[in-house]
Design a protein around this motif. Structure first.
Motif, PDB file in Angstrom:
ATOM      1  N   THR A   1      48.158  39.571  67.129  1.00  0.00           N
ATOM      2  CA  THR A   1      47.072  38.941  66.388  1.00  0.00           C
ATOM      3  C   THR A   1      46.090  40.019  65.930  1.00  0.00           C
ATOM      4  OG1 THR A   1      45.921  38.525  68.480  1.00  0.00           O
ATOM      5  CG2 THR A   1      47.174  36.688  67.535  1.00  0.00           C
ATOM      6  N   PRO A   2      45.529  39.892  64.733  1.00  0.00           N
ATOM      7  CA  PRO A   2      44.560  40.890  64.260  1.00  0.00           C
ATOM      8  C   PRO A   2      43.188  40.674  64.878  1.00  0.00           C
ATOM      9  CG  PRO A   2      44.823  39.179  62.618  1.00  0.00           C
ATOM     10  CD  PRO A   2      45.802  38.863  63.721  1.00  0.00           C
ATOM     11  N   ARG A   3      42.431  41.733  65.016  1.00  0.00           N
ATOM     12  CA  ARG A   3      41.050  41.592  65.502  1.00  0.00           C
ATOM     13  C   ARG A   3      40.129  41.136  64.373  1.00  0.00           C
ATOM     14  NH1 ARG A   3      37.887  44.716  70.086  1.00  0.00           N
ATOM     15  NH2 ARG A   3      39.643  43.698  71.079  1.00  0.00           N
ATOM     16  N   HIS A   4      40.386  41.603  63.159  1.00  0.00           N
ATOM     17  CA  HIS A   4      39.563  41.241  62.008  1.00  0.00           C
ATOM     18  C   HIS A   4      40.443  40.611  60.933  1.00  0.00           C
ATOM     19  CE1 HIS A   4      36.318  43.772  63.645  1.00  0.00           C
ATOM     20  NE2 HIS A   4      37.261  44.665  63.886  1.00  0.00           N
ATOM     21  N   ARG A   5      39.968  39.512  60.356  1.00  0.00           N
ATOM     22  CA  ARG A   5      40.656  38.892  59.230  1.00  0.00           C
ATOM     23  C   ARG A   5      39.619  38.482  58.196  1.00  0.00           C
ATOM     24  NH1 ARG A   5      41.731  33.658  57.342  1.00  0.00           N
ATOM     25  NH2 ARG A   5      43.671  33.487  56.129  1.00  0.00           N
ATOM     26  N   LEU A   6      39.852  38.886  56.942  1.00  0.00           N
ATOM     27  CA  LEU A   6      38.958  38.551  55.846  1.00  0.00           C
ATOM     28  C   LEU A   6      39.771  37.921  54.723  1.00  0.00           C
ATOM     29  CD1 LEU A   6      36.103  38.743  54.562  1.00  0.00           C
ATOM     30  CD2 LEU A   6      36.813  40.968  53.632  1.00  0.00           C
TER      31      LEU A   6
ATOM     32  N   GLU B   1      43.165  19.045  34.565  1.00  0.00           N
ATOM     33  CA  GLU B   1      44.581  19.189  34.911  1.00  0.00           C
ATOM     34  C   GLU B   1      44.946  20.599  35.365  1.00  0.00           C
ATOM     35  OE1 GLU B   1      43.522  18.295  31.898  1.00  0.00           O
ATOM     36  OE2 GLU B   1      43.854  16.118  31.838  1.00  0.00           O
ATOM     37  N   TRP B   2      44.034  21.562  35.186  1.00  0.00           N
ATOM     38  CA  TRP B   2      44.380  22.956  35.441  1.00  0.00           C
ATOM     39  C   TRP B   2      43.440  23.578  36.462  1.00  0.00           C
ATOM     40  CZ3 TRP B   2      48.633  25.316  33.476  1.00  0.00           C
ATOM     41  CH2 TRP B   2      49.259  24.712  32.392  1.00  0.00           C
ATOM     42  N   VAL B   3      43.986  24.439  37.325  1.00  0.00           N
ATOM     43  CA  VAL B   3      43.179  25.263  38.216  1.00  0.00           C
ATOM     44  C   VAL B   3      43.904  26.582  38.443  1.00  0.00           C
ATOM     45  CG1 VAL B   3      44.188  24.248  40.322  1.00  0.00           C
ATOM     46  CG2 VAL B   3      41.961  25.378  40.431  1.00  0.00           C
ATOM     47  N   PHE B   4      43.149  27.673  38.383  1.00  0.00           N
ATOM     48  CA  PHE B   4      43.700  29.017  38.584  1.00  0.00           C
ATOM     49  C   PHE B   4      42.960  29.679  39.747  1.00  0.00           C
ATOM     50  CE2 PHE B   4      44.277  27.944  34.139  1.00  0.00           C
ATOM     51  CZ  PHE B   4      45.611  28.247  33.931  1.00  0.00           C
ATOM     52  N   ASN B   5      43.714  30.404  40.586  1.00  0.00           N
ATOM     53  CA  ASN B   5      43.145  31.025  41.784  1.00  0.00           C
ATOM     54  C   ASN B   5      43.566  32.484  41.891  1.00  0.00           C
ATOM     55  OD1 ASN B   5      42.064  28.514  43.257  1.00  0.00           O
ATOM     56  ND2 ASN B   5      44.197  27.951  42.881  1.00  0.00           N
ATOM     57  N   ALA B   6      42.632  33.309  42.307  1.00  0.00           N
ATOM     58  CA  ALA B   6      42.916  34.686  42.702  1.00  0.00           C
ATOM     59  C   ALA B   6      42.481  34.844  44.156  1.00  0.00           C
ATOM     60  CB  ALA B   6      42.170  35.678  41.814  1.00  0.00           C
ATOM     61  N   THR B   7      43.335  35.416  44.988  1.00  0.00           N
ATOM     62  CA  THR B   7      43.052  35.518  46.416  1.00  0.00           C
ATOM     63  C   THR B   7      43.201  36.948  46.910  1.00  0.00           C
ATOM     64  OG1 THR B   7      45.349  35.033  47.037  1.00  0.00           O
ATOM     65  CG2 THR B   7      43.836  33.150  46.820  1.00  0.00           C
ATOM     66  N   ALA B   8      42.487  37.252  47.972  1.00  0.00           N
ATOM     67  CA  ALA B   8      42.614  38.545  48.653  1.00  0.00           C
ATOM     68  C   ALA B   8      42.540  38.297  50.148  1.00  0.00           C
ATOM     69  CB  ALA B   8      41.510  39.500  48.220  1.00  0.00           C
ATOM     70  N   GLU B   9      43.396  38.974  50.892  1.00  0.00           N
ATOM     71  CA  GLU B   9      43.414  38.833  52.349  1.00  0.00           C
ATOM     72  C   GLU B   9      43.577  40.206  52.984  1.00  0.00           C
ATOM     73  OE1 GLU B   9      45.299  35.799  55.592  1.00  0.00           O
ATOM     74  OE2 GLU B   9      46.688  36.659  54.140  1.00  0.00           O
ATOM     75  N   ALA B  10      42.755  40.485  53.978  1.00  0.00           N
ATOM     76  CA  ALA B  10      42.829  41.766  54.687  1.00  0.00           C
ATOM     77  C   ALA B  10      42.829  41.504  56.184  1.00  0.00           C
ATOM     78  CB  ALA B  10      41.655  42.660  54.311  1.00  0.00           C
ATOM     79  N   LYS B  11      43.644  42.277  56.909  1.00  0.00           N
ATOM     80  CA  LYS B  11      43.716  42.146  58.369  1.00  0.00           C
ATOM     81  C   LYS B  11      43.761  43.544  58.981  1.00  0.00           C
ATOM     82  CE  LYS B  11      46.170  37.726  58.263  1.00  0.00           C
ATOM     83  NZ  LYS B  11      47.343  36.953  58.715  1.00  0.00           N
ATOM     84  N   GLN B  12      43.164  43.666  60.164  1.00  0.00           N
ATOM     85  CA  GLN B  12      43.103  44.962  60.838  1.00  0.00           C
ATOM     86  C   GLN B  12      42.974  44.730  62.334  1.00  0.00           C
ATOM     87  OE1 GLN B  12      40.283  46.627  62.425  1.00  0.00           O
ATOM     88  NE2 GLN B  12      41.435  48.507  62.735  1.00  0.00           N
TER      89      GLN B  12
END
Length: 227
Positions: free
Chosen positions: A130-135, A146-157
Protein backbone atom coordinates in the motif's frame (compact mmCIF):
# COMPACT_ATOMS: atom_id res chain seq x y z
CA UNK A 1 -15.01 8.08 3.32
CA UNK A 2 -11.91 6.16 4.37
CA UNK A 3 -10.67 3.50 2.01
CA UNK A 4 -9.99 -0.05 2.99
CA UNK A 5 -6.23 0.11 3.80
CA UNK A 6 -5.70 -3.01 1.70
CA UNK A 7 -7.82 -1.91 -1.26
CA UNK A 8 -4.67 -0.95 -3.15
CA UNK A 9 -3.08 -4.36 -2.68
CA UNK A 10 -1.16 -5.49 -5.77
CA UNK A 11 1.47 -7.70 -4.17
CA UNK A 12 3.10 -10.81 -5.57
CA UNK A 13 0.29 -13.21 -4.67
CA UNK A 14 1.61 -15.60 -7.30
CA UNK A 15 5.11 -16.42 -8.50
CA UNK A 16 6.29 -17.66 -11.87
CA UNK A 17 3.71 -19.60 -13.88
CA UNK A 18 0.99 -18.38 -11.48
CA UNK A 19 2.27 -20.59 -8.64
CA UNK A 20 2.09 -19.90 -4.91
CA UNK A 21 2.67 -22.02 -1.82
CA UNK A 22 -0.54 -22.85 0.09
CA UNK A 23 -0.71 -22.16 3.81
CA UNK A 24 -3.16 -24.47 5.62
CA UNK A 25 -2.36 -22.71 8.93
CA UNK A 26 -3.50 -19.29 7.70
CA UNK A 27 -5.87 -17.67 10.22
CA UNK A 28 -8.65 -15.22 9.32
CA UNK A 29 -7.78 -11.58 9.68
CA UNK A 30 -9.97 -9.52 12.04
CA UNK A 31 -10.01 -5.77 12.61
CA UNK A 32 -11.66 -2.95 14.54
CA UNK A 33 -12.15 0.29 12.60
CA UNK A 34 -12.82 3.82 13.74
CA UNK A 35 -13.40 6.96 11.69
CA UNK A 36 -14.42 10.56 12.28
CA UNK A 37 -15.08 13.02 9.50
CA UNK A 38 -16.72 16.22 8.39
CA UNK A 39 -18.04 17.49 5.07
CA UNK A 40 -19.54 20.74 3.94
CA UNK A 41 -19.55 23.73 1.58
CA UNK A 42 -16.71 25.98 2.76
CA UNK A 43 -17.29 28.54 -0.04
CA UNK A 44 -19.56 29.20 -2.98
CA UNK A 45 -19.45 26.32 -5.45
CA UNK A 46 -17.03 24.33 -3.33
CA UNK A 47 -17.48 21.03 -1.49
CA UNK A 48 -14.99 19.49 0.91
CA UNK A 49 -14.58 16.38 3.05
CA UNK A 50 -12.06 15.48 5.72
CA UNK A 51 -11.77 12.14 7.52
CA UNK A 52 -9.37 10.64 10.06
CA UNK A 53 -9.39 6.86 10.44
CA UNK A 54 -7.74 4.18 12.56
CA UNK A 55 -7.74 0.37 12.39
CA UNK A 56 -6.36 -2.25 14.78
CA UNK A 57 -5.82 -5.55 12.96
CA UNK A 58 -5.27 -9.03 14.40
CA UNK A 59 -3.47 -11.72 12.36
CA UNK A 60 -2.66 -9.37 9.47
CA UNK A 61 -2.39 -11.35 6.24
CA UNK A 62 0.11 -10.45 3.54
CA UNK A 63 2.27 -12.09 0.90
CA UNK A 64 5.73 -13.21 2.09
CA UNK A 65 8.54 -14.59 -0.07
CA UNK A 66 9.68 -17.99 1.29
CA UNK A 67 12.13 -20.70 0.14
CA UNK A 68 10.53 -23.32 -2.06
CA UNK A 69 11.67 -26.63 -3.54
CA UNK A 70 12.96 -26.17 -7.08
CA UNK A 71 10.19 -26.54 -9.62
CA UNK A 72 7.28 -25.76 -7.30
CA UNK A 73 7.11 -22.06 -8.18
CA UNK A 74 8.47 -21.80 -11.69
CA UNK A 75 11.22 -23.69 -13.49
CA UNK A 76 14.25 -21.95 -12.02
CA UNK A 77 12.77 -20.24 -8.97
CA UNK A 78 14.00 -21.20 -5.50
CA UNK A 79 11.46 -18.94 -3.74
CA UNK A 80 7.71 -18.53 -3.83
CA UNK A 81 5.08 -16.16 -2.42
CA UNK A 82 2.92 -17.42 0.42
CA UNK A 83 0.13 -15.70 2.33
CA UNK A 84 1.01 -15.57 6.04
CA UNK A 85 -0.24 -14.02 9.26
CA UNK A 86 2.45 -11.50 10.20
CA UNK A 87 1.03 -10.26 13.52
CA UNK A 88 -0.96 -7.43 15.05
CA UNK A 89 -0.96 -4.24 13.01
CA UNK A 90 -2.08 -0.64 13.25
CA UNK A 91 -3.31 1.45 10.35
CA UNK A 92 -3.98 5.18 10.67
CA UNK A 93 -4.46 7.94 8.17
CA UNK A 94 -6.25 10.99 6.90
CA UNK A 95 -8.19 11.76 3.71
CA UNK A 96 -9.01 15.17 2.29
CA UNK A 97 -11.04 15.89 -0.84
CA UNK A 98 -12.15 19.15 -2.48
CA UNK A 99 -14.47 19.76 -5.43
CA UNK A 100 -15.06 23.14 -7.10
CA UNK A 101 -17.71 24.05 -9.68
CA UNK A 102 -16.57 26.60 -12.27
CA UNK A 103 -18.39 28.66 -14.91
CA UNK A 104 -19.22 27.20 -18.34
CA UNK A 105 -19.86 23.72 -16.90
CA UNK A 106 -16.28 23.12 -15.78
CA UNK A 107 -15.32 21.51 -12.47
CA UNK A 108 -12.05 20.61 -10.76
CA UNK A 109 -11.34 18.40 -7.81
CA UNK A 110 -8.71 16.54 -5.92
CA UNK A 111 -8.21 14.06 -3.09
CA UNK A 112 -5.21 13.24 -0.92
CA UNK A 113 -4.74 10.22 1.35
CA UNK A 114 -1.98 9.69 3.91
CA UNK A 115 -1.69 6.12 5.22
CA UNK A 116 0.64 4.97 8.02
CA UNK A 117 0.85 1.27 8.83
CA UNK A 118 2.89 -0.50 11.50
CA UNK A 119 3.39 -4.13 12.51
CA UNK A 120 3.02 -4.01 16.29
CA UNK A 121 4.10 -7.61 16.85
CA UNK A 122 7.28 -7.43 14.76
CA UNK A 123 8.27 -3.93 13.52
CA UNK A 124 11.01 -5.50 11.37
CA UNK A 125 8.32 -7.21 9.23
CA UNK A 126 6.96 -4.25 7.31
CA UNK A 127 3.37 -3.94 6.08
CA UNK A 128 3.50 -4.09 2.29
CA UNK A 129 1.63 -3.32 -0.91
CA UNK A 130 0.00 0.00 0.00
CA UNK A 131 1.31 3.52 -0.72
CA UNK A 132 1.91 6.01 2.07
CA UNK A 133 0.81 8.96 -0.10
CA UNK A 134 -1.90 9.01 -2.76
CA UNK A 135 -2.99 12.08 -4.72
CA UNK A 136 -5.80 12.13 -7.29
CA UNK A 137 -6.95 15.16 -9.30
CA UNK A 138 -9.41 15.69 -12.13
CA UNK A 139 -10.80 18.35 -14.46
CA UNK A 140 -14.24 17.84 -16.02
CA UNK A 141 -16.14 19.69 -18.74
CA UNK A 142 -19.77 19.11 -19.74
CA UNK A 143 -20.44 21.18 -22.89
CA UNK A 144 -23.95 19.69 -23.19
CA UNK A 145 -26.24 17.44 -21.19
CA UNK A 146 -25.22 14.43 -23.30
CA UNK A 147 -21.46 14.97 -23.15
CA UNK A 148 -18.80 15.00 -20.43
CA UNK A 149 -15.01 15.00 -20.79
CA UNK A 150 -12.52 14.23 -18.01
CA UNK A 151 -8.79 14.58 -17.51
CA UNK A 152 -7.29 12.76 -14.52
CA UNK A 153 -3.97 12.53 -12.72
CA UNK A 154 -2.95 10.06 -10.03
CA UNK A 155 0.29 9.89 -8.06
CA UNK A 156 1.40 7.37 -5.43
CA UNK A 157 4.55 7.14 -3.32
CA UNK A 158 5.88 5.15 -0.38
CA UNK A 159 4.98 1.57 -1.32
CA UNK A 160 7.03 -1.29 0.13
CA UNK A 161 6.94 -4.82 -1.26
CA UNK A 162 8.41 -8.19 -0.31
CA UNK A 163 11.01 -9.77 -2.57
CA UNK A 164 13.57 -12.56 -2.52
CA UNK A 165 16.93 -11.17 -1.43
CA UNK A 166 20.27 -12.94 -1.26
CA UNK A 167 19.67 -13.93 2.37
CA UNK A 168 15.96 -14.70 2.12
CA UNK A 169 12.81 -12.63 2.15
CA UNK A 170 13.35 -8.89 2.56
CA UNK A 171 11.68 -5.62 1.61
CA UNK A 172 12.10 -3.09 -1.15
CA UNK A 173 10.74 0.45 -1.53
CA UNK A 174 9.26 1.04 -4.97
CA UNK A 175 9.70 4.33 -6.77
CA UNK A 176 6.81 6.78 -6.74
CA UNK A 177 4.98 7.46 -9.98
CA UNK A 178 2.28 9.59 -11.59
CA UNK A 179 -0.09 8.62 -14.41
CA UNK A 180 -2.55 10.64 -16.48
CA UNK A 181 -5.76 9.75 -18.27
CA UNK A 182 -8.40 11.18 -20.61
CA UNK A 183 -11.93 10.02 -21.32
CA UNK A 184 -15.15 11.22 -22.87
CA UNK A 185 -18.68 9.94 -22.38
CA UNK A 186 -21.75 10.40 -24.57
CA UNK A 187 -25.19 9.67 -23.11
CA UNK A 188 -27.71 9.95 -25.96
CA UNK A 189 -30.46 8.43 -23.77
CA UNK A 190 -30.97 7.90 -20.05
CA UNK A 191 -30.49 4.17 -20.46
CA UNK A 192 -27.47 4.24 -22.80
CA UNK A 193 -23.92 5.60 -22.68
CA UNK A 194 -20.74 5.25 -24.73
CA UNK A 195 -17.27 5.94 -23.36
CA UNK A 196 -13.85 6.26 -25.00
CA UNK A 197 -10.64 6.93 -23.11
CA UNK A 198 -6.95 6.40 -22.61
CA UNK A 199 -5.04 5.43 -19.45
CA UNK A 200 -1.37 6.16 -18.71
CA UNK A 201 -1.06 8.72 -21.50
CA UNK A 202 2.66 9.21 -20.89
CA UNK A 203 3.33 5.44 -21.17
CA UNK A 204 4.89 5.55 -17.71
CA UNK A 205 6.83 2.47 -16.63
CA UNK A 206 5.89 1.64 -13.03
CA UNK A 207 5.32 -1.39 -10.83
CA UNK A 208 3.11 -2.23 -7.87
CA UNK A 209 5.05 -5.38 -6.98
CA UNK A 210 8.71 -6.29 -7.43
CA UNK A 211 9.24 -7.38 -11.03
CA UNK A 212 5.59 -6.97 -12.11
CA UNK A 213 5.34 -3.88 -14.36
CA UNK A 214 1.89 -2.42 -14.93
CA UNK A 215 0.33 -1.74 -18.37
CA UNK A 216 1.63 1.16 -20.43
CA UNK A 217 -0.50 3.45 -22.59
CA UNK A 218 -3.92 1.81 -22.99
CA UNK A 219 -6.97 2.75 -25.05
CA UNK A 220 -10.40 1.52 -24.00
CA UNK A 221 -14.03 1.77 -25.13
CA UNK A 222 -17.15 0.93 -23.12
CA UNK A 223 -20.82 0.72 -24.00
CA UNK A 224 -23.49 0.58 -21.28
CA UNK A 225 -27.19 -0.15 -21.60
CA UNK A 226 -29.42 -0.04 -18.51
CA UNK A 227 -32.62 -2.12 -18.45
Amino acid sequence: MAQDPLSDHQGPLFGQDGAALPNPDLKPETANHGEIGVKGTPWDGGRGQLAVFYSHIQDLMQSVIVPAPTGTCGKNSKTCPQMQNVGRARTAGVELSIEQQLPANWSVGGAYTYLARRNLSDPATLPTDTPRHRLFAHVSWAPANEWVFNATAEAKQGRKVAYAGANGSTFRSLAGYATFGLNGEWTPRKDMSLQLGMNNIGDKWYELADGYPMPGRTWYANATYRF
